[in-house]
Write an enzyme that holds these catalytic residues in place. Structure first.
Site, PDB file in Angstrom:
ATOM      1  N   HIS A   1       0.807  -1.233   0.000  1.00  0.00           N
ATOM      2  CA  HIS A   1       0.000   0.000   0.000  1.00  0.00           C
ATOM      3  C   HIS A   1       0.841   1.285   0.000  1.00  0.00           C
ATOM      4  O   HIS A   1       0.751   2.140   0.872  1.00  0.00           O
ATOM      5  CB  HIS A   1      -1.117   0.003   1.056  1.00  0.00           C
ATOM      6  CG  HIS A   1      -0.745  -0.191   2.500  1.00  0.00           C
ATOM      7  ND1 HIS A   1       0.233   0.521   3.127  1.00  0.00           N
ATOM      8  CD2 HIS A   1      -1.280  -0.998   3.436  1.00  0.00           C
ATOM      9  CE1 HIS A   1       0.291   0.159   4.386  1.00  0.00           C
ATOM     10  NE2 HIS A   1      -0.616  -0.771   4.601  1.00  0.00           N
TER      11      HIS A   1
ATOM     12  N   HIS B   1      -5.321  -9.216  14.272  1.00  0.00           N
ATOM     13  CA  HIS B   1      -5.428  -7.977  13.490  1.00  0.00           C
ATOM     14  C   HIS B   1      -6.153  -8.296  12.191  1.00  0.00           C
ATOM     15  O   HIS B   1      -5.842  -9.302  11.534  1.00  0.00           O
ATOM     16  CB  HIS B   1      -4.006  -7.466  13.244  1.00  0.00           C
ATOM     17  CG  HIS B   1      -3.871  -6.279  12.367  1.00  0.00           C
ATOM     18  ND1 HIS B   1      -4.788  -5.259  12.312  1.00  0.00           N
ATOM     19  CD2 HIS B   1      -2.869  -5.922  11.514  1.00  0.00           C
ATOM     20  CE1 HIS B   1      -4.365  -4.338  11.460  1.00  0.00           C
ATOM     21  NE2 HIS B   1      -3.213  -4.720  10.956  1.00  0.00           N
TER      22      HIS B   1
ATOM     23  N   GLU C   1      -6.280  -6.632   9.270  1.00  0.00           N
ATOM     24  CA  GLU C   1      -5.799  -6.212   7.945  1.00  0.00           C
ATOM     25  C   GLU C   1      -5.572  -7.450   7.079  1.00  0.00           C
ATOM     26  O   GLU C   1      -5.172  -8.511   7.558  1.00  0.00           O
ATOM     27  CB  GLU C   1      -4.525  -5.364   8.063  1.00  0.00           C
ATOM     28  CG  GLU C   1      -4.229  -4.629   6.761  1.00  0.00           C
ATOM     29  CD  GLU C   1      -3.245  -3.465   6.894  1.00  0.00           C
ATOM     30  OE1 GLU C   1      -2.633  -3.297   7.961  1.00  0.00           O
ATOM     31  OE2 GLU C   1      -3.091  -2.719   5.896  1.00  0.00           O
TER      32      GLU C   1
ATOM     33  N   ASP D   1      -3.516  -8.688   5.037  1.00  0.00           N
ATOM     34  CA  ASP D   1      -2.299  -9.496   4.931  1.00  0.00           C
ATOM     35  C   ASP D   1      -2.263 -10.578   6.009  1.00  0.00           C
ATOM     36  O   ASP D   1      -1.494 -11.530   5.908  1.00  0.00           O
ATOM     37  CB  ASP D   1      -1.025  -8.631   4.961  1.00  0.00           C
ATOM     38  CG  ASP D   1      -0.986  -7.628   6.094  1.00  0.00           C
ATOM     39  OD1 ASP D   1      -2.058  -7.239   6.586  1.00  0.00           O
ATOM     40  OD2 ASP D   1       0.125  -7.225   6.487  1.00  0.00           O
TER      41      ASP D   1
ATOM     42  N   HIS E   1      -1.316  -1.144  14.691  1.00  0.00           N
ATOM     43  CA  HIS E   1      -1.553   0.180  14.141  1.00  0.00           C
ATOM     44  C   HIS E   1      -2.983   0.372  13.668  1.00  0.00           C
ATOM     45  O   HIS E   1      -3.273   1.354  12.975  1.00  0.00           O
ATOM     46  CB  HIS E   1      -0.576   0.430  12.973  1.00  0.00           C
ATOM     47  CG  HIS E   1      -0.843  -0.474  11.786  1.00  0.00           C
ATOM     48  ND1 HIS E   1      -1.068   0.053  10.533  1.00  0.00           N
ATOM     49  CD2 HIS E   1      -0.980  -1.809  11.641  1.00  0.00           C
ATOM     50  CE1 HIS E   1      -1.285  -0.930   9.668  1.00  0.00           C
ATOM     51  NE2 HIS E   1      -1.234  -2.061  10.330  1.00  0.00           N
TER      52      HIS E   1
ATOM     53  N   ASP F   1       1.795  -6.818  13.915  1.00  0.00           N
ATOM     54  CA  ASP F   1       2.649  -5.895  13.144  1.00  0.00           C
ATOM     55  C   ASP F   1       3.761  -5.260  13.992  1.00  0.00           C
ATOM     56  O   ASP F   1       4.786  -4.824  13.444  1.00  0.00           O
ATOM     57  CB  ASP F   1       1.801  -4.774  12.538  1.00  0.00           C
ATOM     58  CG  ASP F   1       1.009  -5.235  11.325  1.00  0.00           C
ATOM     59  OD1 ASP F   1       1.493  -6.116  10.591  1.00  0.00           O
ATOM     60  OD2 ASP F   1      -0.100  -4.717  11.109  1.00  0.00           O
TER      61      ASP F   1
ATOM     62  N   TYR G   1       9.926   0.092   8.486  1.00  0.00           N
ATOM     63  CA  TYR G   1       8.586  -0.332   8.911  1.00  0.00           C
ATOM     64  C   TYR G   1       8.025   0.654   9.942  1.00  0.00           C
ATOM     65  O   TYR G   1       6.874   1.081   9.859  1.00  0.00           O
ATOM     66  CB  TYR G   1       8.644  -1.756   9.492  1.00  0.00           C
ATOM     67  CG  TYR G   1       7.275  -2.366   9.602  1.00  0.00           C
ATOM     68  CD1 TYR G   1       6.737  -3.082   8.542  1.00  0.00           C
ATOM     69  CD2 TYR G   1       6.509  -2.206  10.743  1.00  0.00           C
ATOM     70  CE1 TYR G   1       5.467  -3.624   8.618  1.00  0.00           C
ATOM     71  CE2 TYR G   1       5.241  -2.743  10.836  1.00  0.00           C
ATOM     72  CZ  TYR G   1       4.725  -3.458   9.770  1.00  0.00           C
ATOM     73  OH  TYR G   1       3.455  -3.978   9.849  1.00  0.00           O
TER      74      TYR G   1
ATOM     75  N   HIS H   1       5.542 -10.087  10.522  1.00  0.00           N
ATOM     76  CA  HIS H   1       6.377  -9.815   9.337  1.00  0.00           C
ATOM     77  C   HIS H   1       7.837  -9.892   9.764  1.00  0.00           C
ATOM     78  O   HIS H   1       8.206  -9.345  10.812  1.00  0.00           O
ATOM     79  CB  HIS H   1       6.139  -8.397   8.794  1.00  0.00           C
ATOM     80  CG  HIS H   1       4.749  -8.119   8.345  1.00  0.00           C
ATOM     81  ND1 HIS H   1       4.200  -8.670   7.204  1.00  0.00           N
ATOM     82  CD2 HIS H   1       3.794  -7.311   8.863  1.00  0.00           C
ATOM     83  CE1 HIS H   1       2.967  -8.218   7.052  1.00  0.00           C
ATOM     84  NE2 HIS H   1       2.686  -7.397   8.047  1.00  0.00           N
TER      85      HIS H   1
END
Ligand code: FEO
Length: 401
Positions: free
Chosen positions: A28, A82, A84, A86, A148, A167, A193, A226
């Protein structure tokens, strides 16, 4: 199902079962030159648990890794830290494939997942601090709101002393190695990051650090979603987060610019020479050769932000507007700087950039520097002097490290 993708043992009871996205180059708007990983984890307690999922396209890879350890249908709980995509894109697939007894997320996560998938996934909301007996070990869920996303939470595996942080403490770094001590060149990617994802929530990082301190968890592993799993150098990444979150500027500056016919570039070089002459460590970052996500990485510890734009159609040059908009969203603090550049009829581009810097609470380190058409020796000297004066302001207000 093939037998190509294997799980990686983290502890006697915890396996990495995520996916490696070697080819990802854009996350993104963030340039991921070294790809990324989507980490998920399998906990082999009496009632096995899956912690987080992966991007939808990697569901098969993750399923193979899980299946290399146990029959997936034995999994009793899926934790979604989370929402999101991914980490949750393949969640419906895993729920359907495994049919676990429960899928847990924070209350905000329950809602976010419902808003993403528009169907009832049967998610159970867990409260901040709630625990779950998984047979021979225990999970505890701790909200990490806005780190986040509003739904973000971390999961603590008590007996194995693993904190699954989603994250937080992660980075985009594809590798066939899973641990921090096997990937020693992680620093830039961790900073990148933080700068691109975590920076706007720096105050919450400090609050979360206090929360962790109060919980007094005897951390042995930090397992983010990640990049590498922290098993050797946990304190390094934690200390770096505390440093970055404080946003204490250093005596350094970045000069970011784009140019139409080379005039703004000449001004950038002259200004940067003045900054260096004044004792400020300066990096010149032309937008033609630096991605916005690398620019904000260089900005992370800087005390100075200098933005050069030509005027084009009474506006900021589009590429410069792009990076300014991006920086504005990341809400950096404690910067000084100014706008500069060349114009033809009116210095509207530089003035608009100066207004944007003001709106971003970048303290002026001098007047806007603008020059009609092509800078002559006097204009270059003026840019150099503006850099020198700006350096003096930075040196005056920022203590030596
Ligand atoms: Fe890695 Fe916020 O997702």
């Amino acid at each position: 199902m093939g037998e190509t993708f294997r799980a990686v043992k983290v502890t006697d009871k915890v396996y990495w079962v995520g996916a490696i996205d070697w080819g990802l180059r854009d996350f993104h708007g963030y340039s991921t030159k070294r790809g990324t990983t989507y980490n998920s984890y399998l906990v082999l307690s009496e009632k096995p648990v899956l912690i987080d999922a992966v991007k939808k396209e990697f569901a098969g890879e993750m399923l193979e890794r899980v299946s290399s350890v146990i029959d997936p249908s034995r999994i009793k709980t899926i934790v979604s830290n989370h929402a999101e995509m991914d980490h949750s894109g393949s969640l419906p697939f895993f729920i359907d494939r495994i049919k676990p007894e429960r899928v847990v997320a924070s209350a905000m996560g329950q809602k976010a997942l419902s808003d993403h998938f528009h169907k009832d996934l049967g998610i159970t909301a867990v409260k901040d601090g709630q625990t779950l007996d998984i047979g021979g070990d225990r999970l505890a869920f701790h909200e990490s709101r806005m780190l986040h996303w509003p739904d973000s939470m971390v999961t603590w595996l008590e007996g194995e002393r693993v904190l699954f942080t989603n994250d937080i403490f992660g980075m985009h770094l594809a590798s066939d190695r899973r641990f921090d001590d096997e990937t020693p060149d992680w620093h830039y990617e961790a900073a990148k990051y933080y700068a691109n994802i975590v920076l706007p929530y720096s105050d919450l990082v400090l609050a979360f650090a206090k929360k962790l301190q109060a919980l007094n968890l005897p951390l042995k592993y930090i397992a983010p979603d990640h990049g590498p799993i922290w098993r050797k150098d946990l304190s390094s990444i934690v200390q770096l987060y505390l440093k970055w979150a404080q946003q204490k500027p250093e005596r350094s500056a970045i000069v970011v610019f784009d140019t139409m016919w080379g005039s703004t570039q000449q001004l950038a070089r002259a200004l940067s020479e003045g900054l260096s002459e004044g004792g400020v460590s300066t990096k010149v970052l032309p937008l033609k050769s630096n991605h916005r996500s690398d620019i904000v990485t260089e900005m992370l510890c800087a005390g100075g932000l200098f933005v050069g734009t030509p005027t084009m159609n009474r506006e900021i040059y589009p590429e410069v507007a792009d990076v300014l908009t991006y920086i504005k969203g990341l809400a950096p603090k404690n910067l000084k700087g100014l706008a500069f550049g060349s114009y033809g009829w009116t210095p509207a581009g530089q003035n608009n950039a100066a207004e944007m810097l003001k709106a971003m609470k970048v303290q002026p380190a001098g007047e806007t520097v603008s020059c009609k058409y092509v800078p002559d020796a006097a204009a270059l000297r003026a840019a150099w002097e503006a850099g020198l004066k700006a350096a003096q302001a930075i040196i005056r207000d920022i203590p030596d490290a």
